[in-house]
Design a protein around this motif. Sequence first.
Motif, PDB file in Angstrom:
ATOM      1  N   GLU A 336       0.888  -1.161   0.000  1.00  0.00           N
ATOM      2  CA  GLU A 336       0.000   0.000   0.000  1.00  0.00           C
ATOM      3  C   GLU A 336       0.928   1.213   0.000  1.00  0.00           C
ATOM      4  OE1 GLU A 336      -1.825  -1.158   3.582  1.00  0.00           O
ATOM      5  OE2 GLU A 336      -2.732  -2.909   2.642  1.00  0.00           O
ATOM      6  N   ILE A 337       1.053   1.865  -1.135  1.00  0.00           N
ATOM      7  CA  ILE A 337       2.062   2.894  -1.338  1.00  0.00           C
ATOM      8  C   ILE A 337       1.426   4.267  -1.170  1.00  0.00           C
ATOM      9  CG2 ILE A 337       3.816   3.803  -2.917  1.00  0.00           C
ATOM     10  CD1 ILE A 337       3.637   1.040  -4.370  1.00  0.00           C
ATOM     11  N   PHE A 338       1.925   5.002  -0.194  1.00  0.00           N
ATOM     12  CA  PHE A 338       1.417   6.338   0.071  1.00  0.00           C
ATOM     13  C   PHE A 338       2.491   7.363  -0.301  1.00  0.00           C
ATOM     14  CE2 PHE A 338      -0.966   3.517   2.851  1.00  0.00           C
ATOM     15  CZ  PHE A 338      -2.271   3.914   2.567  1.00  0.00           C
ATOM     16  N   ARG A 339       2.040   8.478  -0.861  1.00  0.00           N
ATOM     17  CA  ARG A 339       2.967   9.465  -1.402  1.00  0.00           C
ATOM     18  C   ARG A 339       2.910  10.752  -0.590  1.00  0.00           C
ATOM     19  NH1 ARG A 339       3.524   9.161  -7.685  1.00  0.00           N
ATOM     20  NH2 ARG A 339       5.624   8.600  -6.999  1.00  0.00           N
ATOM     21  N   ALA A 340       4.006  11.054   0.109  1.00  0.00           N
ATOM     22  CA  ALA A 340       4.135  12.328   0.813  1.00  0.00           C
ATOM     23  C   ALA A 340       4.660  13.338  -0.191  1.00  0.00           C
ATOM     24  CB  ALA A 340       5.088  12.181   1.994  1.00  0.00           C
ATOM     25  N   ALA A 341       3.835  14.308  -0.539  1.00  0.00           N
ATOM     26  CA  ALA A 341       4.100  15.119  -1.734  1.00  0.00           C
ATOM     27  C   ALA A 341       4.726  16.475  -1.465  1.00  0.00           C
ATOM     28  CB  ALA A 341       2.799  15.317  -2.512  1.00  0.00           C
ATOM     29  N   ASP A 342       5.036  16.799  -0.232  1.00  0.00           N
ATOM     30  CA  ASP A 342       5.557  18.146   0.031  1.00  0.00           C
ATOM     31  C   ASP A 342       6.581  18.133   1.150  1.00  0.00           C
ATOM     32  OD1 ASP A 342       3.834  17.489   2.030  1.00  0.00           O
ATOM     33  OD2 ASP A 342       2.730  19.377   2.028  1.00  0.00           O
ATOM     34  N   ILE A 343       7.594  17.272   0.995  1.00  0.00           N
ATOM     35  CA  ILE A 343       8.579  17.102   2.058  1.00  0.00           C
ATOM     36  C   ILE A 343       9.697  18.136   1.941  1.00  0.00           C
ATOM     37  CG2 ILE A 343      10.286  15.537   3.052  1.00  0.00           C
ATOM     38  CD1 ILE A 343       7.321  14.797   3.540  1.00  0.00           C
ATOM     39  N   ASP A 351       7.956   8.446  -1.361  1.00  0.00           N
ATOM     40  CA  ASP A 351       7.023   7.323  -1.295  1.00  0.00           C
ATOM     41  C   ASP A 351       7.271   6.456  -0.076  1.00  0.00           C
ATOM     42  OD1 ASP A 351       5.635   7.981  -3.569  1.00  0.00           O
ATOM     43  OD2 ASP A 351       6.807   6.710  -4.902  1.00  0.00           O
ATOM     44  N   LEU A 352       6.175   6.024   0.554  1.00  0.00           N
ATOM     45  CA  LEU A 352       6.224   5.079   1.665  1.00  0.00           C
ATOM     46  C   LEU A 352       5.626   3.761   1.195  1.00  0.00           C
ATOM     47  CD1 LEU A 352       5.266   8.089   2.941  1.00  0.00           C
ATOM     48  CD2 LEU A 352       5.454   6.763   5.063  1.00  0.00           C
ATOM     49  N   TYR A 353       6.403   2.703   1.307  1.00  0.00           N
ATOM     50  CA  TYR A 353       5.928   1.361   0.969  1.00  0.00           C
ATOM     51  C   TYR A 353       5.462   0.705   2.256  1.00  0.00           C
ATOM     52  CZ  TYR A 353       7.741   2.041  -3.665  1.00  0.00           C
ATOM     53  OH  TYR A 353       7.946   2.523  -4.935  1.00  0.00           O
ATOM     54  N   THR A 354       4.144   0.567   2.393  1.00  0.00           N
ATOM     55  CA  THR A 354       3.578   0.127   3.660  1.00  0.00           C
ATOM     56  C   THR A 354       2.721  -1.114   3.465  1.00  0.00           C
ATOM     57  OG1 THR A 354       1.423   1.262   3.674  1.00  0.00           O
ATOM     58  CG2 THR A 354       3.358   2.603   4.161  1.00  0.00           C
ATOM     59  N   LYS A 355       2.509  -1.802   4.579  1.00  0.00           N
ATOM     60  CA  LYS A 355       1.476  -2.835   4.632  1.00  0.00           C
ATOM     61  C   LYS A 355       0.838  -2.768   5.997  1.00  0.00           C
ATOM     62  CE  LYS A 355      -1.211  -5.779   2.982  1.00  0.00           C
ATOM     63  NZ  LYS A 355      -2.241  -5.078   3.783  1.00  0.00           N
ATOM     64  N   GLY A 356      -0.439  -2.449   5.996  1.00  0.00           N
ATOM     65  CA  GLY A 356      -1.193  -2.394   7.231  1.00  0.00           C
ATOM     66  C   GLY A 356      -1.892  -3.720   7.488  1.00  0.00           C
ATOM     67  N   GLY A 357      -2.316  -3.896   8.726  1.00  0.00           N
ATOM     68  CA  GLY A 357      -3.038  -5.106   9.082  1.00  0.00           C
ATOM     69  C   GLY A 357      -4.067  -4.840  10.161  1.00  0.00           C
ATOM     70  N   ASP A 358      -5.236  -5.441  10.010  1.00  0.00           N
ATOM     71  CA  ASP A 358      -6.299  -5.309  11.004  1.00  0.00           C
ATOM     72  C   ASP A 358      -6.952  -6.668  11.207  1.00  0.00           C
ATOM     73  OD1 ASP A 358      -6.584  -2.231  11.399  1.00  0.00           O
ATOM     74  OD2 ASP A 358      -6.556  -2.490   9.225  1.00  0.00           O
ATOM     75  N   LEU A 359      -7.021  -7.097  12.434  1.00  0.00           N
ATOM     76  CA  LEU A 359      -7.723  -8.331  12.776  1.00  0.00           C
ATOM     77  C   LEU A 359      -8.343  -8.132  14.155  1.00  0.00           C
ATOM     78  CD1 LEU A 359      -8.324 -11.252  11.819  1.00  0.00           C
ATOM     79  CD2 LEU A 359      -6.365 -11.983  13.202  1.00  0.00           C
ATOM     80  N   GLY A 360      -9.670  -7.959  14.158  1.00  0.00           N
ATOM     81  CA  GLY A 360     -10.338  -7.675  15.418  1.00  0.00           C
ATOM     82  C   GLY A 360      -9.789  -6.389  16.016  1.00  0.00           C
TER      83      GLY A 360
END
Length: 536
Positions: A336-343, A351-360
Amino acid sequence: CPIYGPVFPVPTDLASSATVKGALENITQTISDSLNSENSSYGLVNATAAYTLQIFALGSEEPLLEYYHDGTTLSNDTGVQKVDGDSIFRIGSISKLITIYLFLVELGDGLWNDPITQYIPELRNRDKSEENPVDYVAWDQITVGALAGHVAGLPRDFVDILGLYENSDPSYGLPVLPPSEYPACIVTLENFTCTRQQFFDAINDRQPTFLPNTAATYSNTGIMLLAYALESITGRSYEDILGTTLVDALGLTGTSFSKPEDTRGAIPFSIALSGWARDLGAAASMGGLYASTNDLTRIGRSILNSTLLDGNITRAWLKPTSYTSSIYGNVGRPWEIFRAADIGPSKRLVDLYTKGGDLGPYHTNLALVPDYGIGFALAVGGVGSHIWLDNLIVGVLFPALEAAAREQADVAYAGTYTATNGLNSTLVLETDSTLPGLGISRWISNGTDMLSVLAELDTSIPNPEPLTASAVRVYPTNLERETEDGKEVAWRLSLDVEAGAAFSFTGPFSACGSWFTVDVLVLGKFPIDEFLFTLD
């Protein structure tokens, strides 16, 4: 308008940078203040949950920052009462990232374009989609890479996790299903109900979402298929591959397929309410693994450092493979790639290469930032979210990392270079806190003003005048070698001629065009825009 990627070399020894240390202290204080007030400008905060956070960097086994908050909802009956880096959480869909990682370590990335039917015999000779593509998946058109990148057009959850099929309340507007129409494969509150054979016997019961390779649509089903393919190709179980290929190889102590000892777990509320003991079985590959924050940090650092993979495979992996409808988000395998556009002052893209997780009640995130050689791992247990922490790190730490990278580049590269062979050749390089890369403020080559030459060669400039350092920028590449005199590293020049050019574009066609101009100026076989530095 720099070349895509880092505009300075990846900063090193971050723990010694006063700029970075100040940002880390700011983050620590802001987290404490936000938890105390349950308020943050970076997002909603719930202090009742347990939180663990580690920010890590290449070149050090110790975190740059670690923060732990116990909250008030950890079980009083079992599990840890105080969380730390070894506390084990359910990591939800970070399991998907681990599955892709295992696949790449075991098999490389040469199979991405192969049809999945080549590796899962159970999917062969299923051709109902030829007559009815609305109700049946075109299995022979789906590649291994499409599964990894969520573009296979598969149902999100062939394996039912939410339990909506059990709805018996017609007021929701949904029909009450008879048991004969319940999903064939279910993750109950206790376990997974399907064998591999039952899974494939029933998989045609669900409809596709799109034709393959149309759009990114999140799919747990696709990752499970990838794990089944991994088992088929290797002849080993997923659990065995996880243990030998990742856990043993990296010395992980809190990562497992099956439930670890309860005494090591961060268990909010209770074992039953948290889903701590919920056995996802074969569905663990898409959302059921366990890990500690220490282990997530080790996994993230190993990816950035290509510890288990060839560097070329890592570089290919840390790339988008599809898009979302937002300019701030792309999709990878399964990133899940999020782009910080004004650093930073130069407002550049990171770009941040992320992987989130949710279980309960478990909410986790692993993020990698190749431009800075850093990452962070977060775990939440309870009623809470990590989004405010993600935003805080980007907002406070990233500008500091950009500044530290510029400071180190200034020390290593800025200055006056003069030919020692009698030629009238001088190059002056400088950094500017408001601009990316190195600027060329003076460039004389064999008595010729090259800044005037560059202006003459750029046909988009009417009545050209010598270019200034703000327009002539030099950026690092990742090309380097060891020589007798030291390490030789290559940089490339990019022209950033602003308004005043013959063509002033707006709208989508105003996108940065610096990638067009790399290596465009060549004298015979010698690139004019290449700058080679030898570092002691």
